[in-house]
Write an enzyme that holds these catalytic residues in place. Structure first.
Site, PDB file in Angstrom:
ATOM      1  N   SER A  91       0.859  -1.192   0.000  1.00  0.00           N
ATOM      2  CA  SER A  91       0.000   0.000   0.000  1.00  0.00           C
ATOM      3  C   SER A  91       0.889   1.234   0.000  1.00  0.00           C
ATOM      4  CB  SER A  91      -0.887  -0.009   1.249  1.00  0.00           C
ATOM      5  OG  SER A  91      -1.407   1.285   1.450  1.00  0.00           O
ATOM      6  N   HIS A 101      -0.477  -1.063  -4.698  1.00  0.00           N
ATOM      7  CA  HIS A 101      -1.839  -0.688  -4.300  1.00  0.00           C
ATOM      8  C   HIS A 101      -1.860   0.810  -3.995  1.00  0.00           C
ATOM      9  CE1 HIS A 101      -5.710  -1.551  -2.162  1.00  0.00           C
ATOM     10  NE2 HIS A 101      -5.311  -0.627  -1.307  1.00  0.00           N
ATOM     11  N   ASP A 159      -3.962   3.934  -2.659  1.00  0.00           N
ATOM     12  CA  ASP A 159      -5.131   4.308  -1.865  1.00  0.00           C
ATOM     13  C   ASP A 159      -5.516   5.749  -2.164  1.00  0.00           C
ATOM     14  OD1 ASP A 159      -5.794   2.027  -0.104  1.00  0.00           O
ATOM     15  OD2 ASP A 159      -3.697   2.255   0.509  1.00  0.00           O
ATOM     16  N   MET A 164      -8.010   8.774  -1.500  1.00  0.00           N
ATOM     17  CA  MET A 164      -8.936   9.260  -0.464  1.00  0.00           C
ATOM     18  C   MET A 164      -9.319  10.706  -0.755  1.00  0.00           C
ATOM     19  SD  MET A 164      -6.978   7.812   2.859  1.00  0.00           S
ATOM     20  CE  MET A 164      -6.543   6.086   3.003  1.00  0.00           C
ATOM     21  N   HIS A 196      -7.467   1.734  -5.217  1.00  0.00           N
ATOM     22  CA  HIS A 196      -8.517   1.531  -4.222  1.00  0.00           C
ATOM     23  C   HIS A 196      -9.152   2.896  -3.988  1.00  0.00           C
ATOM     24  CE1 HIS A 196      -9.448   0.376   0.269  1.00  0.00           C
ATOM     25  NE2 HIS A 196     -10.545   0.561  -0.448  1.00  0.00           N
ATOM     26  N   MET A 210     -11.360   5.252  -2.332  1.00  0.00           N
ATOM     27  CA  MET A 210     -12.177   5.558  -1.145  1.00  0.00           C
ATOM     28  C   MET A 210     -12.722   6.966  -1.346  1.00  0.00           C
ATOM     29  SD  MET A 210      -9.632   3.851   1.632  1.00  0.00           S
ATOM     30  CE  MET A 210      -8.267   3.844   0.496  1.00  0.00           C
ATOM     31  N   MET A 215     -12.279  -4.895   3.826  1.00  0.00           N
ATOM     32  CA  MET A 215     -11.539  -3.962   4.678  1.00  0.00           C
ATOM     33  C   MET A 215     -11.491  -4.540   6.082  1.00  0.00           C
ATOM     34  SD  MET A 215     -10.467  -1.195   3.039  1.00  0.00           S
ATOM     35  CE  MET A 215      -9.741  -0.588   4.532  1.00  0.00           C
ATOM     36  N   ASP A 217      -7.452  -5.959   3.320  1.00  0.00           N
ATOM     37  CA  ASP A 217      -6.729  -4.688   3.378  1.00  0.00           C
ATOM     38  C   ASP A 217      -6.917  -4.046   4.746  1.00  0.00           C
ATOM     39  OD1 ASP A 217      -5.628  -2.190   2.963  1.00  0.00           O
ATOM     40  OD2 ASP A 217      -6.938  -1.633   1.303  1.00  0.00           O
TER      41      ASP A 217
HETATM   42  C1  DX5 Z   1      -6.676   2.046   4.560  1.00  0.00           C
HETATM   43  C2  DX5 Z   1      -6.045   1.608   3.266  1.00  0.00           C
HETATM   44  C3  DX5 Z   1      -4.986   0.577   3.413  1.00  0.00           C
HETATM   45  C4  DX5 Z   1      -3.872   0.933   4.346  1.00  0.00           C
HETATM   46  C5  DX5 Z   1      -3.071  -0.275   4.703  1.00  0.00           C
HETATM   47  O1  DX5 Z   1      -7.760   2.875   4.297  1.00  0.00           O
HETATM   48  O2  DX5 Z   1      -7.011   1.106   2.377  1.00  0.00           O
HETATM   49  O3  DX5 Z   1      -4.499   0.158   2.137  1.00  0.00           O
HETATM   50  O4  DX5 Z   1      -3.064   1.949   3.871  1.00  0.00           O
HETATM   51  O5  DX5 Z   1      -2.113   0.083   5.649  1.00  0.00           O
HETATM   52  P1  DX5 Z   1      -1.752  -0.858   6.887  1.00  0.00           P
HETATM   53  O6  DX5 Z   1      -1.201  -2.107   6.307  1.00  0.00           O
HETATM   54  O7  DX5 Z   1      -0.753  -0.050   7.630  1.00  0.00           O
HETATM   55  O8  DX5 Z   1      -3.027  -1.096   7.662  1.00  0.00           O
HETATM   56 ZN    ZN Z   2      -6.341   0.151   0.395  1.00  0.00          ZN
END
Ligand code: DX5
Ligand code: ZN
Length: 234
Positions: A20, A45, A47, A49, A78, A80, A149, A184
């Site tokens: 990630s 991956h 993320d 947001m 991903h 979000m 999640m 995740d």
């Molecule tokens: C959280 C993300 C994850 C996160 C994982 O919202 O979707 O991908 O960054 O990080 P760790 O492994 O530190 O929980």
């Molecule tokens: Zn993620």
């Protein structure tokens, strides 16, 4: 490579460890990508947001597009974000190979999943901890990847939510055999084996890689732990 070829490749090479990038050193992003390639990661991956769907803001398609040419690793976005339908084409154009949207953001994701599939991208559907699997059940045959999640979405570095194990087991019994089952949040040396035993074959890992001095060792040890407990060996 087509989306179905990539799905086949990832399933064949599972357990897949997907770092990630939220947890990487953004001051040295190019170097971090090279280090992940050297560590043998097959997928990065990303993320995304928006400060609305989740209470945190990260980066978007522009950044992903700029680094796409630096590596041949697959890119897994991903999202979000609220209203993913407005932005999905930006992530397709950025060169993402799989794009995951949240069921909580789009209660009826059928059209988006179809569009992703037709665009040559693996369509992914994510489920937050509070959301029951019944919410995604009608769309499971359209999703090439389903992401459980195991923390509340929004931040890296949180503790694994133990009830995710039952959810993974239940989901595994509901999806076609070739659907990628991703987990995740809070995945580390002490949690990965149990999720693999429950049926996950694709593991998104932030802190347990990026907080380590040697990424290569972290990736291979996590993969070995997951391999020791894959669903077929339990
Ligand atoms: C959280 C993300 C994850 C996160 C994982 O919202 O979707 O991908 O960054 O990080 P760790 O492994 O530190 O929980
Ligand atoms: Zn993620």
């Amino acid at each position: 490579m087509t989306n179905s070829e990539l799905k086949y490749k990832l399933n064949s090479n599972s357990p897949v460890i997907a770092p990630s990038m939220l947890k990487c050193d953004f001051g040295n992003l190019h170097r971090e990508i090279e280090l992940m390639e050297d560590a043998g990661a097959q997928v990065l991956h990303w993320d995304v947001m928006d400060g609305h769907f989740v209470p945190n803001l990260s980066y978007g398609a522009m950044l992903i597009e700029r680094v796409r040419s630096l590596t041949s690793m697959a890119f897994d976005a991903h999202l979000m974000i609220s209203h993913p339908e407005k932005y999905i084409d930006d992530y397709i154009k950025a060169g993402c190979n799989s794009i995951t949207i949240h069921i909580e953001a789009v209660p009826d994701p059928g059209d988006i999943l179809k569009h992703l599939n037709q665009s040559g991208v693996i369509p992914g559907l994510a489920v937050s901890p509070e959301t029951p699997l019944s919410a995604v059940e009608p769309y499971l045959d359209q999703a090439g990847l389903v992401l459980i999640m195991s923390v509340e979405p929004g931040f890296g570095g949180q503790s694994f939510i133990e009830s995710s194990i039952e959810k993974i087991k239940q989901l595994k019994s509901m999806i076609p055999a070739d659907t990628i089952l991703s987990v995740d949040g809070g995945i580390a040396m002490d949690t990965i084996a149990e999720t693999a035993g429950a049926g996950a074959n694709y593991f998104v890992v932030g802190s347990a890689i990026f907080d380590q001095a040697d990424y290569s060792t972290a990736v291979s040890e996590l993969a070995a732990k997951a391999r020791s407990k894959t669903a077929s060996s339990t």
